[in-house]
Design a protein around this motif. Structure first.
Motif, PDB file in Angstrom:
ATOM      1  N   PRO A 126       0.795  -1.228   0.000  1.00 16.83           N
ATOM      2  CA  PRO A 126       0.000   0.000   0.000  1.00 16.83           C
ATOM      3  C   PRO A 126       0.824   1.273   0.000  1.00 16.83           C
ATOM      4  N   ALA A 127       2.133   1.194   0.281  1.00 14.46           N
ATOM      5  CA  ALA A 127       2.981   2.389   0.329  1.00 14.46           C
ATOM      6  C   ALA A 127       4.314   2.068  -0.322  1.00 14.46           C
ATOM      7  N   LYS A 128       4.271   1.846  -1.622  1.00 11.78           N
ATOM      8  CA  LYS A 128       5.481   1.465  -2.359  1.00 11.78           C
ATOM      9  C   LYS A 128       6.413   2.665  -2.491  1.00 11.78           C
ATOM     10  N   THR A 129       7.669   2.459  -2.146  1.00  9.51           N
ATOM     11  CA  THR A 129       8.654   3.511  -2.304  1.00  9.51           C
ATOM     12  C   THR A 129       9.214   3.503  -3.731  1.00  9.51           C
ATOM     13  N   GLU A 130       9.975   4.546  -4.051  1.00 13.20           N
ATOM     14  CA  GLU A 130      10.623   4.605  -5.361  1.00 13.20           C
ATOM     15  C   GLU A 130      11.538   3.395  -5.551  1.00 13.20           C
ATOM     16  N   ARG A 131      12.254   3.035  -4.483  1.00 15.67           N
ATOM     17  CA  ARG A 131      13.146   1.879  -4.568  1.00 15.67           C
ATOM     18  C   ARG A 131      12.364   0.603  -4.826  1.00 15.67           C
ATOM     19  N   ASP A 132      11.214   0.451  -4.188  1.00 15.60           N
ATOM     20  CA  ASP A 132      10.377  -0.727  -4.411  1.00 15.60           C
ATOM     21  C   ASP A 132       9.960  -0.827  -5.877  1.00 15.60           C
ATOM     22  N   LEU A 133       9.466   0.279  -6.421  1.00 17.49           N
ATOM     23  CA  LEU A 133       8.986   0.261  -7.806  1.00 17.49           C
ATOM     24  C   LEU A 133      10.128   0.001  -8.788  1.00 17.49           C
ATOM     25  N   GLN A 134      11.284   0.588  -8.512  1.00 14.26           N
ATOM     26  CA  GLN A 134      12.426   0.353  -9.389  1.00 14.26           C
ATOM     27  C   GLN A 134      12.858  -1.108  -9.348  1.00 14.26           C
ATOM     28  N   ALA A 135      12.830  -1.698  -8.167  1.00 11.96           N
ATOM     29  CA  ALA A 135      13.189  -3.116  -8.041  1.00 11.96           C
ATOM     30  C   ALA A 135      12.204  -3.991  -8.808  1.00 11.96           C
ATOM     31  N   ALA A 136      10.914  -3.681  -8.697  1.00 11.14           N
ATOM     32  CA  ALA A 136       9.894  -4.457  -9.403  1.00 11.14           C
ATOM     33  C   ALA A 136      10.065  -4.324 -10.910  1.00 11.14           C
ATOM     34  N   LEU A 137      10.332  -3.106 -11.379  1.00  8.07           N
ATOM     35  CA  LEU A 137      10.526  -2.899 -12.815  1.00  8.07           C
ATOM     36  C   LEU A 137      11.785  -3.591 -13.309  1.00  8.07           C
ATOM     37  N   PHE A 138      12.861  -3.508 -12.519  1.00  7.87           N
ATOM     38  CA  PHE A 138      14.104  -4.168 -12.909  1.00  7.87           C
ATOM     39  C   PHE A 138      13.904  -5.672 -13.059  1.00  7.87           C
ATOM     40  N   ALA A 139      13.134  -6.250 -12.137  1.00  9.35           N
ATOM     41  CA  ALA A 139      12.900  -7.693 -12.187  1.00  9.35           C
ATOM     42  C   ALA A 139      11.921  -8.080 -13.284  1.00  9.35           C
ATOM     43  N   GLY A 140      11.064  -7.150 -13.694  1.00 12.50           N
ATOM     44  CA  GLY A 140      10.021  -7.474 -14.663  1.00 12.50           C
ATOM     45  C   GLY A 140       8.760  -8.003 -14.024  1.00 12.50           C
ATOM     46  N   ALA A 141       8.545  -7.668 -12.738  1.00 15.70           N
ATOM     47  CA  ALA A 141       7.378  -8.150 -12.007  1.00 15.70           C
ATOM     48  C   ALA A 141       6.113  -7.407 -12.419  1.00 15.70           C
ATOM     49  N   ARG A 142       4.975  -8.043 -12.221  1.00 12.08           N
ATOM     50  CA  ARG A 142       3.671  -7.395 -12.437  1.00 12.08           C
ATOM     51  C   ARG A 142       3.321  -6.626 -11.157  1.00 12.08           C
TER      52      ARG A 142
END
Length: 398
Positions: A103-119
């Motif tokens: 519910p409170a994704k940080t910039e680092r969280d989103l970057q990690a998800a994008l780097f991994a290719g996660a949905r």
């Protein structure tokens, strides 16, 4: 409690192995049965329709050997932090088999998800806007939207989902407005749905009722978007029992019910996703702490242990105890007259209670209390650094 055919599912190991563990490890420890983890994954996978994917909820137990055991069986992973993404990748998981929530994704969280290719499972327009700014690919970034249902949810305890006000997701009542606003961000495309509305549910009928609610919302979302959904994430909620008086969840009934739900919703041609965590990892673990002393205070029997809420926080949070038994190292499970006992830890606070147990009255220092079902929401959920006691050991048994 003595191990019988009726109680063996509450503890990961048989009596001989529990005695061996208690004898060979002097301090508080967790032990996990990886063979049991693999068996539970295979059993759940066999019970479900082919169109249902399994994403292990890393939050329940992020131990690398456990993640590797599930990755080796083709599991997806449900992650909720950059650290969990890293753990899943280190275990052999891939972004193509990963969803990312919170519910409170940080910039680092989103970057990690994008780097991994996660949905990514977006919880509001802010997630959409930040992903739009971060995504540099030529094709739109596919995301799921988490929806907080307006009603139709059955649950026993509201720990992670339910109805009413919520830190999670987009309220169903404003879904149309959300879809309209999200359409302004052309580099992000809503392609799926998440509805997570129950925790530790033991009744297959209640779980399936919630899944029907998710598909009802999914149909409306697909109509609002004007394109087909490729994934509906039903969340977790598959429960395990913590007491003999509780039933075991019938996962075959869950699988059969999901087959019927798919048949009733021919508008949906994508995949369903379940996020089991506790059901897969909980029964694989035991926690062990030695008895330091016993006492009776104003009629209440206490056993003081080496470890408390710094190792096991769940009983304080939920009011529900883990199943317990006592082992006398070298002699096995302790039998004899029993009494309700309050289990207290070493911390300088009256909050340090790790539940109650029906335990032998003649426990003595050096005996070991074993807590079953502690493979989930135990080691990493505890107040580990409070009072600076040593961390418990973790042992992974193949």
């Amino acid at each position: 409690m003595i191990l019988t055919a009726a109680t063996t599912d509450l503890f990961a190991f048989d009596e001989a192995r529990l005695d061996e563990l208690a004898t060979s490890h002097p301090g508080p420890f967790f032990a996990y049965d990886l063979a049991a983890a693999r068996e539970r994954f295979d059993r759940l996978r066999a019970a479900l329709p082919a169109r249902v994917r399994l994403a292990y909820a890393v939050k329940s137990n992020p131990g690398l050997p456990l993640l590797e055991a599930f990755a080796g069986r083709g599991a997806w992973f449900d992650c909720a932090s950059a650290g969990e993404v890293s753990a899943a990748l280190a275990a052999g998981g891939t972004g193509a088999g990963m969803v990312f929530a919170g519910p409170a994704k940080t910039e680092r969280d989103l970057q990690a998800a994008l780097f991994a290719g996660a949905r990514v499972q977006v919880d509001g327009i802010e997630d959409i806007a930040r992903l739009h700014a971060l995504h540099t690919g030529e094709t739109p970034l596919a995301v799921n939207v988490r929806v907080n249902p307006a009603g139709g949810v059955s649950e026993v305890a509201s720990i992670i989902g339910g109805v009413g006000p919520s830190a999670f997701g987009v309220d169903e009542e404003v879904l149309e407005a959300f879809v309209t606003e999200a359409a302004r961000f052309e580099r992000v495309e809503i392609r799926g749905l998440q509805v997570f509305s129950a925790s530790n549910e033991l009744d297959a009928g209640r779980l399936l009722a919630n899944h029907r609610t998710a598909l009802r919302i999914g149909r409306r979302l697909q109509e609002l978007l004007g394109r087909e959904l490729d994934l509906v994430d039903l969340g977790g909620g598959l429960g395990i029992r913590y007491a003999l008086t509780e039933p075991n969840l019938d996962v075959r009934a869950v699988g059969a019910g999901l087959g019927r739900i798919l048949g009733e919703n021919d508008w949906f041609t994508g995949e369903l996703l379940l996020e089991p965590g506790r059901w897969l990892s909980g029964p694989t673990g035991v926690y062990a702490a030695r008895v330091v002393r016993t006492k009776v205070s104003r009629g209440e029997r206490f056993v003081m242990l080496e470890g408390g809420i710094n190792h096991l926080l769940r009983p304080l949070l939920t009011g529900q105890s883990f199943p317990t038994l006592a082992v006398r190292p070298g002699e096995g499970v302790v039998d004899g007259e029993r009494a309700t006992t309050t289990l207290a830890g070493p911390l300088c606070t009256s909050l340090d209670r790790v539940g109650t147990g029906d335990l032998p009255v003649d426990l003595r220092p050096g005996d070991v209390v074993m807590f079953g079902q502690t493979g989930a929401y135990a080691y990493t959920q505890a107040m580990s650094h409070f009072l600076s006691h040593a961390l418990p050991e973790q042992h992974w048994v193949c």
